[in-house]
Design an enzyme around this catalytic site. Structure first.
Site, mmCIF file in Angstrom:
data_model
loop_
_atom_site.group_PDB
_atom_site.id
_atom_site.type_symbol
_atom_site.label_atom_id
_atom_site.label_comp_id
_atom_site.label_asym_id
_atom_site.label_seq_id
_atom_site.Cartn_x
_atom_site.Cartn_y
_atom_site.Cartn_z
ATOM 1 N N ASP A 1 25.378 25.958 -0.422
ATOM 2 C CA ASP A 1 24.052 25.787 -1.015
ATOM 3 C C ASP A 1 22.980 25.933 0.060
ATOM 4 O OD1 ASP A 1 22.484 25.032 -3.419
ATOM 5 O OD2 ASP A 1 21.923 23.314 -2.176
ATOM 6 N N HIS B 1 13.598 27.139 -7.302
ATOM 7 C CA HIS B 1 13.837 25.809 -6.739
ATOM 8 C C HIS B 1 13.126 24.711 -7.519
ATOM 9 C CE1 HIS B 1 14.842 23.788 -2.613
ATOM 10 N NE2 HIS B 1 15.187 23.022 -3.633
ATOM 11 N N LYS C 1 17.522 29.823 -2.938
ATOM 12 C CA LYS C 1 16.459 29.441 -3.860
ATOM 13 C C LYS C 1 15.125 30.088 -3.490
ATOM 14 C CE LYS C 1 18.806 24.987 -4.079
ATOM 15 N NZ LYS C 1 19.676 25.232 -2.898
ATOM 16 N N TYR D 1 15.354 24.589 3.636
ATOM 17 C CA TYR D 1 16.369 23.801 4.336
ATOM 18 C C TYR D 1 16.535 24.248 5.787
ATOM 19 C CZ TYR D 1 18.000 22.657 -0.442
ATOM 20 O OH TYR D 1 18.108 22.275 -1.743
#
Length: 266
Positions: free
Chosen positions: A7, A70, A37, A12
């Site tokens: 993921d 997202h 995302k 991130y």
């Protein structure tokens, strides 16, 4: 170790690292499931293709297995941080972004598309307008935020559900819940394994997060919960949510509290 569902997200800051790791692992590409995302500042339809090109470049891939929107709201393109204010929100209809994502499936850049943090009311308005129905809704689900109705709706529409924060996390005390601990003792396993097994029993995909190798290994093992144990966990009354943008921006109350406000743009 065995993990195959990876993921990712631009926000991130893990995509270049994962791209490097993918070059080093001896696992066939078709045995990996790579997810990323679209960040909120790339919701304008003309920005979506470039955002995905950047994702693919960072991951050193030619195709994503799953691309998610997202969040169901947009922010201005110049805002590249998750730390934003109400003044930086932008009016971009969800369907404009979605139709741009559908074209990426046609082009072969992504195999499937889905959403994240979408509530039932938004999905009910969105799904009839989709040429490609979302394959996935990635949401916060754990015993203290079970999302019974949303999960039921998604599964009725063949929208798979992935649980992020499946163990709660932060100050959420799922792992210290007395019922969870009693069931863990009965199965000689960890409270985390109980929470993950409960989610899996509901047909929910789980993506637990840990930097601890022992816990990473433990989280791959499940417990054979009884029907009564699953029912008792589902009946837990405590309610806590780790992620909620309305705590900082009142205008986003509708995201997780549709009873108090409606989504402005579908």
């Amino acid at each position: 170790m065995g993990y195959r569902h990876i993921d990712c997200a631009k926000i991130y800051n893990n995509q270049r690292e994962i791209g490097k790791a993918l070059r080093q692992v001896d696992v066939p590409r078709n045995e990996l499931f790579i997810v990323s995302k679209i960040f909120q500042n790339k919701h304008r339809p003309e920005l979506v293709p470039g955002a995905v090109d950047e994702i693919l470049e960072e991951l050193e891939l030619e195709q994503l297995d799953l691309l998610l929107m997202h969040w169901p709201y947009a922010i201005k393109p110049e805002q590249e941080s998750a730390d934003f204010t109400a003044d930086e929100l932008e009016d971009v209809p969800i369907m404009d972004t979605w139709h741009a994502m559908e074209k990426l499936v046609d082009q072969g850049k992504v195999r499937s598309i889905g959403v994240s943090n979408f509530n039932q009311q938004v999905l009910e308005k969105m799904v009839p307008q989709c040429r490609i129905v979302p394959a996935m809704n990635q949401i916060e689900v754990h015993p203290y935020n079970p999302e019974h109705e949303l999960v039921k709706y998604c599964q009725s529409q063949n929208i798979a559900v992935t649980a992020f924060c499946p163990l709660g996390g932060g100050k959420i005390s799922v792992m210290n819940d007395n019922l969870i601990k009693r069931i863990a003792d009965a199965h000689s396993c960890t409270p985390a394994q109980v929470a993950l097994s409960w989610l899996l029993a509901r047909g929910i995909i789980v993506i637990p997060k840990s930097n601890n190798e022992v816990r990473l290994k433990q989280n791959l093992r499940t417990a054979a919960l009884t029907f009564d144990e699953i029912r008792m966990i589902s009946a837990i009354k405590s309610r806590e949510r780790k992620v909620d943008p309305s705590r900082d921006i009142e205008e986003l109350t509708w995201v997780f509290h549709p009873d108090k406000a409606q989504c402005p743009l579908i």
